[in-house]
Enzyme design. Structure first.
Site, PDB file in Angstrom:
ATOM      1  N   ASP A  43     -15.334   9.512  -0.056  1.00 40.49           N
ATOM      2  CA  ASP A  43     -15.941   8.746   1.035  1.00 40.49           C
ATOM      3  C   ASP A  43     -16.566   9.663   2.104  1.00 40.49           C
ATOM      4  O   ASP A  43     -15.989  10.687   2.452  1.00 40.49           O
ATOM      5  CB  ASP A  43     -14.811   7.908   1.663  1.00 40.49           C
ATOM      6  CG  ASP A  43     -15.331   6.826   2.571  1.00 40.49           C
ATOM      7  OD1 ASP A  43     -16.556   6.740   2.764  1.00 40.49           O
ATOM      8  OD2 ASP A  43     -14.498   6.065   3.083  1.00 40.49           O
ATOM      9  N   TRP A  90       0.857  -1.184   0.000  1.00 36.04           N
ATOM     10  CA  TRP A  90       0.000   0.000   0.000  1.00 36.04           C
ATOM     11  C   TRP A  90       0.902   1.246   0.000  1.00 36.04           C
ATOM     12  O   TRP A  90       1.902   1.293   0.691  1.00 36.04           O
ATOM     13  CB  TRP A  90      -0.908  -0.008   1.238  1.00 36.04           C
ATOM     14  CG  TRP A  90      -1.694   1.259   1.348  1.00 36.04           C
ATOM     15  CD1 TRP A  90      -2.784   1.600   0.611  1.00 36.04           C
ATOM     16  CD2 TRP A  90      -1.410   2.373   2.201  1.00 36.04           C
ATOM     17  NE1 TRP A  90      -3.206   2.874   0.964  1.00 36.04           N
ATOM     18  CE2 TRP A  90      -2.385   3.366   1.938  1.00 36.04           C
ATOM     19  CE3 TRP A  90      -0.428   2.627   3.166  1.00 36.04           C
ATOM     20  CZ2 TRP A  90      -2.402   4.599   2.605  1.00 36.04           C
ATOM     21  CZ3 TRP A  90      -0.446   3.846   3.828  1.00 36.04           C
ATOM     22  CH2 TRP A  90      -1.431   4.821   3.547  1.00 36.04           C
ATOM     23  N   ASP A 144      -2.502   5.562  -3.163  1.00 33.79           N
ATOM     24  CA  ASP A 144      -2.875   6.574  -2.168  1.00 33.79           C
ATOM     25  C   ASP A 144      -1.690   7.468  -1.846  1.00 33.79           C
ATOM     26  O   ASP A 144      -1.841   8.473  -1.147  1.00 33.79           O
ATOM     27  CB  ASP A 144      -3.386   5.899  -0.891  1.00 33.79           C
ATOM     28  CG  ASP A 144      -4.840   5.482  -1.029  1.00 33.79           C
ATOM     29  OD1 ASP A 144      -5.519   5.980  -1.954  1.00 33.79           O
ATOM     30  OD2 ASP A 144      -5.306   4.663  -0.223  1.00 33.79           O
ATOM     31  N   ASP A 154     -14.314   2.092  -5.484  1.00 30.96           N
ATOM     32  CA  ASP A 154     -13.218   1.701  -4.593  1.00 30.96           C
ATOM     33  C   ASP A 154     -13.430   0.279  -4.073  1.00 30.96           C
ATOM     34  O   ASP A 154     -14.537  -0.265  -4.128  1.00 30.96           O
ATOM     35  CB  ASP A 154     -13.180   2.704  -3.427  1.00 30.96           C
ATOM     36  CG  ASP A 154     -11.790   2.865  -2.843  1.00 30.96           C
ATOM     37  OD1 ASP A 154     -10.931   1.990  -3.074  1.00 30.96           O
ATOM     38  OD2 ASP A 154     -11.569   3.865  -2.145  1.00 30.96           O
TER      39      ASP A 154
END
Ligand code: GLA
Length: 729
Positions: free
Chosen positions: A366, A198, A547, A477
């Site tokens: 979100d 990630w 991200d 997502d």
């Protein structure tokens, strides 16, 4: 003709502009791999099958089965019959025994390419692609194995897939079915892969292959941050411009394996397919199973040529969206700007300021639904939260439109929070093993997409929101991996189908979405770039890359991603500093230049960032308007790699006609007391004369590529510059 069969020699021949692929039949009907490499123009033979070589014990019977099978370069090896290298197909019969042996039966050559049922796959017109379907059969099992090869001459691509058809009367269990195999002699190959985590996805890794098996894989239910369903076998010393490269890329978004096995006879068996772990498909009488597609590229001109083949191929034959060749709107996303702390007024403030700076779309991330003010609840409850979005969603969208911006929205449709109305009403819709507490990840469970009722609920949740307002973009997502595999819906014998059925469910949802909303700009995402794969590209022309929006970390991420994916697919935004992932402070200009290489947008609170940064946005948006086409449609050249030299990075986008080349240079760390840096540029017409924009300097393409270009007057860290060359008439 791209595909030919020589009846007399029993050789199948596939030709692209620059490569040739050969297969041959043995007298018994085994299909063997003869050759894959540089284009051949003359007569071809099959002696590379080495059919007459003695097995390891001198024997009169050179075809003693197990010795023969364990060294023969098999085109599609099957398990349990004496080839002890990795098999591609393991089938268990009704009596519980595993063994499968296939022989050639017939073949068909036709123009064009058929779709793969339920799966994303490349496409092309009758003029662009020709297909060979070879039907093999195991008469004992009553199983047909159809090997498909589609030849895209212009892009130097051969795609492969496999279809199984149970023509017998047994209930077969398919315990493994890979999509492609390449059995070749070793040429001291190294394996190049894309590794990550990630926030640092797809970093390039390379190493010599050793005896035994080396692989990339995922068992996470998604293609994953950690490893990309891609690898290339390359000869030693391969660079951007030199060396032999065999690339294999899997058009699939779930568990996969890509493996190279160096055998006792110094042959390499490269395979790719659905990971066999926790996979078993029931194939009953007359049923079919379609395995996903593998995209193979051969380049004898180094990695750069492989990259450009993949880029052209995905742009021409994988991305369906009408945005593929269209300018994407410059968006501003509120995730890093506000996280969950926003309301209508806040979003409208951002929209007004964004409009003034030349931004074209607001994306609400979100936190707009259920009671989601944190990431611990409400996934599955796709009802707008009118405490935050006062006046409702349509009101917000209309107001944003009045300001002059388009509107986009975030969903995470495949998930359910334990703290949600949906889970309270339908705990059986979550993937779980009965009697065992399932692991939560980001406080959420995964919905069982093997169920029709779940698929319909999920689809309607998204579609009804899209129907309710003028929403032109969706960020789809997916923020956790799959574990505790159990479906309350599937039969006992089908539980091992769940991983694959889940992926088929995702594809079905996205297919429905782009069919009902053909004008929608869809951007896939998975905790950043955990599902960045060719399968998702079939539905969405762009995917959120990572991200991590730090410009320096992005150099490695985007370099690795661009090794196989067109720049137009890489979601990239300018964000605020100190960067939220690494805490690094980089110049606003550099952040703009790095994001320009992807889809380009912003992810920051434009009402709060320093005035001097905000002032640069109108210029940056102008920069995007100037270069978007070159970057989206052009050829990409990797000129220097910060991951290799640890000091600087450089790449170029060149128009197909070579009239225009944009070079981006990033100086990561400055050095004292050095000469100007020389870079051997690429992408120019050697005969051409180019003017460097903003100067009176003229250069020949030949000089720039052979003698180099000098990066002068450059001090400081994390600085960047664009060099725009136009061919002088
Ligand atoms: C993921 C995405 C982010 C953001 C958050 C929202 O991590 O990658 O861009 O959308 O989810 O929860």
């Amino acid at each position: 003709m791209a595909v030919r069969y020589n009846e007399e020699r029993k050789i199948f021949r596939l030709d692209t502009d620059k490569s040739t692929y050969l297969m041959g039949l043995t007298p018994e009907g085994y299909l063997g791999h003869i050759y894959y490499g540089d284009r051949l123009f003359k007569r071809v033979d099959n002696y590379m099958l080495r059919m007459e070589e003695a097995p390891f014990t001198p024997s009169v019977n050179k075809r003693e089965k197990s010795a023969f099978l364990d060294s023969f370069p098999m085109e599609y090896p099957t398990g349990g019959i004496g080839d002890f290298r990795e098999s591609c197909l393991n089938v268990r019969n009704e009596a519980g025994q595993m063994g499968c042996e296939i022989h050639y039966v017939t073949h068909e050559i036709y123009k064009g390419k058929k779709p793969l049922k339920g799966l994303p796959a490349s496409f092309g017109t009758d003029d662009e692609v020709e297909t060979l379907d070879i039907t093999c059969e195991d008469p004992v099992l009553g199983l047909q194995v159809i090997l498909s090869y589609s030849v895209f001459e212009k892009e130097n691509v051969i795609t492969r897939s496999v279809r199984l058809h149970n023509t017998g009367s047994q209930h077969l269990k398919i315990e493994k079915v890979y999509s492609a195999c390449l059995d070749m002699d070793n040429e001291d190959f190294e394996m190049l892969t894309l590794q990550g985590a990630w926030a640092r996805e797809r970093h390039i890794q390379q190493g010599k292959i050793r005896y035994g098996k080396q692989m990339v894989s995922s068992v996470r239910g998604e293609s994953s941050h950690q490893q990309q369903p891609f690898f290339a076998l390359i000869t030693p010393g391969t660079s951007q411009q030199q060396g032999k490269v065999y690339g294999m890329h899997f058009v699939y978004s779930g568990n996969f394996i890509g493996q190279a096995e160096l055998s006792q006879f110094d042959s390499v068996r490269a395979v790719m397919g659905i990971n066999q772990e926790e996979f078993c498909w029931n194939l009953k009488e007359d049923q079919e199973f379609q395995a996903p597609e593998v995209v193979m590229v051969y380049s004898s001109e180094g990695l750069g040529q492989m990259t450009r083949s993949y880029h052209d191929f995905y742009r021409n034959h994988m991305i369906r969206s009408k945005y593929n060749h269209k300018k994407r709107p410059i968006l501003i996303n509120n995730w890093e700007a506000t996280y969950f702390d926003f309301d209508t007024e806040k979003l409208l403030d951002i929209a007004r300021e964004a409009k003034a700076c030349g931004i074209e779309m607001l994306v609400m991330d979100d936190g707009w639904f259920g009671v989601r003010n944190n990431d611990d609840c409400s996934l599955g409850d796709w009802k707008v939260n009118t405490d935050k979005i006062t006046g409702g969603l349509k009101h917000l969208v209309d107001e944003v439109n009045k300001i002059g911006l388009d509107f986009g929205i975030w969903f995470e449709p495949e998930m359910v929070s334990p703290d949600s109305e949906l889970y309270r009403n339908h705990p059986e819709w979550a993937i779980q093993i009965q009697g065992r507490e399932a692991a939560q990840s980001r406080q959420q469970y995964v919905l069982d997409l093997s169920r029709r009722d779940v698929l319909d609920y999920v689809y309607e949740s998204v579609a009804s929101i899209l129907r309710s307002a003028n929403i032109v973009y969706v960020k789809w997502d997916m923020n956790r991996c799959l574990c505790d595999l159990g479906s309350a819906y599937l039969e006992k014998e089908q539980q091992q189908e769940l991983f694959h059925r889940y992926v088929l469910g995702v594809y079905e949802l996205q297919e429905r979405l782009v069919t009902e909303f053909p004008d929608l700009l869809l951007e896939n995402c998975s905790s950043g770039g955990a599902r960045f794969d060719p399968g998702m590209l079939y539905y969405s022309p762009q995917i959120w890359c990572s991200d991590d929006t730090d410009a320096i970390e992005r150099l490695s991420i985007q370099e690795g991603t661009a090794l196989v994916y067109p720049l137009s697919t890489m979601g990239a935004h300018v964000s605020d500093c100190p960067n939220h992932s690494v805490g690094r402070v980089t110049p606003f200009e550099t952040r703009g230049h790095v994001a320009l290489t992807g889809t380009f947008g912003y992810e920051l609170d434009i009402t709060k960032i320093p005035q001097e940064d905000r002032k640069m946005i109108p210029d940056q948006t102008r920069m995007y308007h100037k270069y978007h086409e070159l970057i989206r449609e052009g050829d990409y050249y990797r000129i220097a790699s910060y991951s290799e030299n640890h000091l600087y990075d450089c790449w170029a986008a060149a128009s197909k006609d070579k009239k225009e080349v944009l070079v981006t240079y990033v100086q990561v760390l400055g050095r004292p007391n050095v000469h100007s840096r020389r870079l051997f540029l690429q992408g120019f017409d050697p005969e051409g004369v180019y003017l460097l924009e903003g100067t009176q300097e003229k250069y020949t393409g030949e000089m720039l590529m052979k003698c180099g270009f000098l990066i002068r007057d450059f001090t400081g860290d994390f600085k960047s510059r664009l060099y725009h060359f136009m061919k002088a008439e």
